[in-house]
Scaffold this active site. Structure first.
Site, mmCIF file in Angstrom:
data_model
loop_
_atom_site.group_PDB
_atom_site.id
_atom_site.type_symbol
_atom_site.label_atom_id
_atom_site.label_comp_id
_atom_site.label_asym_id
_atom_site.label_seq_id
_atom_site.Cartn_x
_atom_site.Cartn_y
_atom_site.Cartn_z
ATOM 1 N N LYS A 14 29.492 40.404 21.732
ATOM 2 C CA LYS A 14 30.260 40.806 22.912
ATOM 3 C C LYS A 14 29.950 39.814 24.014
ATOM 4 O O LYS A 14 28.796 39.463 24.262
ATOM 5 C CB LYS A 14 29.830 42.224 23.337
ATOM 6 C CG LYS A 14 30.546 42.749 24.553
ATOM 7 C CD LYS A 14 31.697 43.658 24.173
ATOM 8 C CE LYS A 14 32.702 43.852 25.284
ATOM 9 N NZ LYS A 14 33.665 42.748 25.454
ATOM 10 N N GLN A 68 23.657 36.205 27.221
ATOM 11 C CA GLN A 68 24.414 37.437 26.952
ATOM 12 C C GLN A 68 23.659 38.359 25.992
ATOM 13 O O GLN A 68 23.742 39.581 26.115
ATOM 14 C CB GLN A 68 25.783 37.063 26.378
ATOM 15 C CG GLN A 68 26.806 38.175 26.401
ATOM 16 C CD GLN A 68 27.501 38.327 27.747
ATOM 17 O OE1 GLN A 68 27.843 37.335 28.373
ATOM 18 N NE2 GLN A 68 27.685 39.554 28.196
ATOM 19 N N LYS A 123 21.129 40.196 28.174
ATOM 20 C CA LYS A 123 21.839 41.023 29.152
ATOM 21 C C LYS A 123 22.396 42.278 28.479
ATOM 22 O O LYS A 123 22.250 43.391 28.975
ATOM 23 C CB LYS A 123 22.997 40.193 29.730
ATOM 24 C CG LYS A 123 23.870 40.931 30.703
ATOM 25 C CD LYS A 123 25.097 40.122 31.106
ATOM 26 C CE LYS A 123 24.741 38.678 31.402
ATOM 27 N NZ LYS A 123 25.769 37.977 32.183
ATOM 28 N N LYS A 159 29.864 34.370 23.314
ATOM 29 C CA LYS A 159 30.610 33.821 24.461
ATOM 30 C C LYS A 159 31.619 32.831 23.910
ATOM 31 O O LYS A 159 31.421 32.262 22.842
ATOM 32 C CB LYS A 159 29.643 33.110 25.413
ATOM 33 C CG LYS A 159 30.196 32.887 26.802
ATOM 34 C CD LYS A 159 30.066 34.112 27.687
ATOM 35 C CE LYS A 159 30.829 33.956 28.968
ATOM 36 N NZ LYS A 159 30.537 35.040 29.929
ATOM 37 N N GLY A 171 36.808 38.869 29.734
ATOM 38 C CA GLY A 171 37.099 37.780 30.679
ATOM 39 C C GLY A 171 35.841 37.115 31.209
ATOM 40 O O GLY A 171 34.725 37.559 30.974
ATOM 41 N N ASP A 172 36.034 36.014 31.900
ATOM 42 C CA ASP A 172 34.973 35.316 32.637
ATOM 43 C C ASP A 172 35.726 34.405 33.603
ATOM 44 O O ASP A 172 36.907 34.677 33.922
ATOM 45 C CB ASP A 172 34.061 34.528 31.678
ATOM 46 C CG ASP A 172 32.814 33.964 32.367
ATOM 47 O OD1 ASP A 172 31.896 34.742 32.660
ATOM 48 O OD2 ASP A 172 32.755 32.746 32.632
ATOM 49 N N THR A 218 31.439 44.195 37.620
ATOM 50 C CA THR A 218 30.348 43.228 37.783
ATOM 51 C C THR A 218 29.908 43.180 39.251
ATOM 52 O O THR A 218 28.707 43.204 39.550
ATOM 53 C CB THR A 218 30.771 41.836 37.288
ATOM 54 O OG1 THR A 218 31.297 41.972 35.970
ATOM 55 C CG2 THR A 218 29.594 40.875 37.258
ATOM 56 N N ASN A 248 36.705 37.350 40.858
ATOM 57 C CA ASN A 248 36.531 38.760 40.502
ATOM 58 C C ASN A 248 35.177 39.317 40.952
ATOM 59 O O ASN A 248 35.111 40.361 41.609
ATOM 60 C CB ASN A 248 36.700 38.873 38.975
ATOM 61 C CG ASN A 248 36.373 40.258 38.478
ATOM 62 O OD1 ASN A 248 35.267 40.511 38.011
ATOM 63 N ND2 ASN A 248 37.295 41.182 38.612
ATOM 64 N N SER A 306 32.586 47.081 29.980
ATOM 65 C CA SER A 306 33.349 46.644 28.807
ATOM 66 C C SER A 306 32.969 47.478 27.583
ATOM 67 O O SER A 306 33.827 47.875 26.785
ATOM 68 C CB SER A 306 33.071 45.166 28.502
ATOM 69 O OG SER A 306 33.957 44.345 29.221
HETATM 70 P P1 NDP Z 1 36.708 33.916 38.697
HETATM 71 O O1 NDP Z 1 37.430 32.903 37.907
HETATM 72 O O2 NDP Z 1 37.381 35.176 39.075
HETATM 73 O O3 NDP Z 1 36.127 33.260 40.033
HETATM 74 C C1 NDP Z 1 35.269 32.180 39.984
HETATM 75 C C2 NDP Z 1 34.916 31.776 41.402
HETATM 76 O O4 NDP Z 1 33.873 30.799 41.376
HETATM 77 C C3 NDP Z 1 36.059 31.153 42.155
HETATM 78 O O5 NDP Z 1 35.918 31.430 43.512
HETATM 79 C C4 NDP Z 1 35.853 29.651 41.871
HETATM 80 O O6 NDP Z 1 36.438 28.787 42.834
HETATM 81 C C5 NDP Z 1 34.354 29.565 41.944
HETATM 82 N N1 NDP Z 1 33.896 28.436 41.129
HETATM 83 C C6 NDP Z 1 34.153 28.199 39.817
HETATM 84 N N2 NDP Z 1 33.601 27.035 39.421
HETATM 85 C C7 NDP Z 1 32.994 26.544 40.517
HETATM 86 C C8 NDP Z 1 32.246 25.369 40.766
HETATM 87 N N3 NDP Z 1 32.011 24.472 39.782
HETATM 88 N N4 NDP Z 1 31.753 25.183 42.017
HETATM 89 C C9 NDP Z 1 31.973 26.102 43.008
HETATM 90 N N5 NDP Z 1 32.682 27.237 42.819
HETATM 91 C C10 NDP Z 1 33.180 27.437 41.609
HETATM 92 O O7 NDP Z 1 35.364 34.216 37.865
HETATM 93 P P2 NDP Z 1 34.387 35.463 37.939
HETATM 94 O O8 NDP Z 1 34.323 35.981 39.324
HETATM 95 O O9 NDP Z 1 34.730 36.360 36.827
HETATM 96 O O10 NDP Z 1 32.999 34.772 37.541
HETATM 97 C C11 NDP Z 1 32.088 34.256 38.515
HETATM 98 C C12 NDP Z 1 30.704 34.168 37.903
HETATM 99 O O11 NDP Z 1 30.279 35.472 37.488
HETATM 100 C C13 NDP Z 1 30.582 33.275 36.661
HETATM 101 O O12 NDP Z 1 29.297 32.684 36.630
HETATM 102 C C14 NDP Z 1 30.673 34.288 35.522
HETATM 103 O O13 NDP Z 1 30.084 33.808 34.332
HETATM 104 C C15 NDP Z 1 29.893 35.440 36.120
HETATM 105 N N6 NDP Z 1 30.131 36.733 35.507
HETATM 106 C C16 NDP Z 1 31.394 37.267 35.451
HETATM 107 C C17 NDP Z 1 31.581 38.506 34.894
HETATM 108 C C18 NDP Z 1 32.910 39.185 34.907
HETATM 109 O O14 NDP Z 1 32.970 40.361 34.542
HETATM 110 N N7 NDP Z 1 33.992 38.549 35.341
HETATM 111 C C19 NDP Z 1 30.480 39.242 34.247
HETATM 112 C C20 NDP Z 1 29.185 38.629 34.442
HETATM 113 C C21 NDP Z 1 29.050 37.409 35.023
HETATM 114 P P3 NDP Z 1 37.751 27.927 42.436
HETATM 115 O O15 NDP Z 1 38.885 28.891 42.561
HETATM 116 O O16 NDP Z 1 37.789 26.820 43.411
HETATM 117 O O17 NDP Z 1 37.532 27.435 41.026
#
Ligand code: NDP
Length: 448
Positions: free
Chosen positions: A93, A114, A117, A129, A168-169, A212, A243, A380
């Site tokens: 997962k 993961q 976690k 992943k 998603g991620d 999250t 997100n 999830s």
């Molecule tokens: P989204 O795609 O919804 O948002 C990602 C955000 O991070 C955007 O604001 C993006 O900006 C920014 N970002 C991405 N890459 C970079 C970078 N190289 N430098 C600076 N900013 C960056 O993703 P999520 O919110 O889902 O995920 C965010 C983090 O949380 C990740 O590390 C993910 O692995 C982790 N996570 C997510 C979960 C989930 O349920 N969604 C669960 C657990 C962890 P821009 O639009 O400019 O790319």
């Protein structure tokens, strides 16, 4: 006889030799290994079982071609992956990430984290992943759909509700999950439990989009309360605007905090009156626009290019919610200088090893990603339960379960740190508790 320290060091040298070009994966392994010495002193059988060499090797890595046509009719090719890391505790997962920086190293670090976690949630799920180096930014809906369909045409051969359940991620939200689910159904059959993070109309769970971000704030609130503090009237810096960041903004604000920032890969917003959650969601989710649009519409907000961790005003709590390695030693030192006493991670591995050492040296309360951001995968897993029972739980029911799970994760980290005489080292507490459970499950299943 080999000591615990020698065994861990030799094991890490072995991982380095075999994966020398995978720097993010090595970083995640080193972070875990750095905390394991006390466990090996108590469990010498882990050395005879050579558990470290086994646990760092994915059960399987699948890599594949994804051909698709862009809006001008040109043929494009991306690379797709699924890392099926460890199924000792349950089906693989973990999310799918679509971002141009995706490599096997990134997905191996994410898949590795993961495993631990997922076990911390207390739910029966293994670790995996996947994703692609596809860049969704600026693509039309039709391009996204064609890419998702091509991606799933291959991925469907390797997943299933009792085998591997992606979610998603970064770059993969409800829209992408919807397109991938549609393609899975055309090729295989209706099976809601094959993907999580689905929209509500076809098997999604209430509170999954929020999980999250809310879970991060619940975990942090537990950590604060255990140390005589709370979110109330605290100044909070949040990075990211996707997100995880959005719902962390909403829940921290609800608990009385003043969240003054969000960011993207170009720059960040500072809004001393507090980030406006509704405007943020409208800009990012409805208009799919950049944060400059938020700044243009909110008089109290200013937009700055660069990293939000360069902000130089007073902050109490930092919640990194963007991406890996956003905070290095220098940025961590700036946070400490500016008053930060608590860092909790919504993103995966946002703090590098120097940053983690800086938190430790300065007694910063530190909620590591594996524990603090487990709310997403926890809900999830609740979505999987609802799908298999053909039931939909209310938002209140899911939210209450999420609160309980995050409180349990914090208590597990705290109690394990205390058991091993590690004070408030919640990083070590969570790592050790999770590692012991996975190691014991692997050993009980024979040589797997
Ligand atoms: P989204 O795609 O919804 O948002 C990602 C955000 O991070 C955007 O604001 C993006 O900006 C920014 N970002 C991405 N890459 C970079 C970078 N190289 N430098 C600076 N900013 C960056 O993703 P999520 O919110 O889902 O995920 C965010 C983090 O949380 C990740 O590390 C993910 O692995 C982790 N996570 C997510 C979960 C989930 O349920 N969604 C669960 C657990 C962890 P821009 O639009 O400019 O790319």
């Amino acid at each position: 006889m080999t000591t615990a320290k020698e065994y861990i060091q030799a094991s890490f040298e072995g991982v380095k030799a075999r994966n020398s070009h995978e720097k993010e994966f090595l970083q995640a392994v080193e972070e875990l290994f750095n905390t394991l010495e006390p466990v090996f002193e108590v469990h010498p059988e882990y050395i005879t079982e050579n558990i470290l060499a086994r646990i760092v090797e994915p059960e399987r890595v699948i890599s594949f071609r994804i051909p698709w046509t862009d809006k001008d009719g040109n043929v494009q090719v991306n690379r797709g992956y699924r890392v099926q890391f460890n199924s000792a505790v349950g089906p693989y997962k973990g999310g799918l990430r679509f971002h141009p920086t995706v490599t096997q190293s990134i997905l191996k670090f994410l898949g590795f984290e993961q495993i631990f976690k997922n076990v911390l949630t207390g739910l029966p799920i293994g670790g995996g992943k996947g994703g692609s180096d596809f860049d969704p930014k600026g693509k039309t809906d039709a391009e996204i759909m064609r890419f998702c369909q091509s991606f799933m045409t291959e991925l469907q051969k390797h997943i299933g509700p009792s085998l591997d359940v992606p979610a998603g991620d970064i770059g993969v939200g409800g829209r992408e999950i919807g397109y991938m689910y549609g393609q899975y159904k055309r090729i295989r059959q209706f099976d809601a439990g094959v993907l999580t993070g689905k929209p509500l109309g076809f098997g999604g769970s209430l509170i999954r989009p929020e999980a999250t971000g809310y879970g991060l704030v619940y975990f942090t609130d537990n950590m604060l309360q255990a140390n005589g503090k709370s979110f109330n009237e605290q100044t909070v810096l949040i990075s990211g605007s996707g997100n995880v960041a959005q719902y962390a903004v909403q829940k921290a604000t609800e608990l009385g905090a003043k969240v003054i920032s969000v960011s993207d890969s170009n720059g960040y917003i500072i809004d001393e009156t507090g980030i406006d959650f509704d405007l943020l969601c409208d800009v990012k989710n409805n208009r799919r626009a950049r944060l400059t649009e938020y700044a243009a519409e909110k008089a109290t907000a200013t937009y700055h290019e660069g990293s939000v961790w360069e902000y130089d005003g007073h902050v109490d709590i930092a919640l990194p919610c963007a991406t890996q390695n956003e905070i290095d030693g220098e940025k961590a030192a700036r946070l400490v200088k500016n008053g930060v006493y608590c860092v909790a991670e919504g993103a995966n591995m946002p703090s590098n090893l120097d940053a983690i050492n800086t938190y430790k040296e300065n007694d910063v309360l530190y909620g590591l990603a594996k524990a603090a951001n487990a709310g997403g995968v926890a809900v999830s897993a609740l979505e999987m339960s609802q799908n298999s029972q053909r039931l939909s739980w209310t938002a209140e029911e899911v939210d209450n379960r999420l609160k309980d799970i995050m409180a349990n994760i914090f208590n597990t980290a705290k109690e394990t740190a205390e058991k091993y005489d590690l004070g408030k080292d919640y990083l070590a507490g969570a790592n050790i508790a999770a590692f012991e459970q996975v190691a014991d499950a692997m050993i009980a299943q024979g040589l797997v």
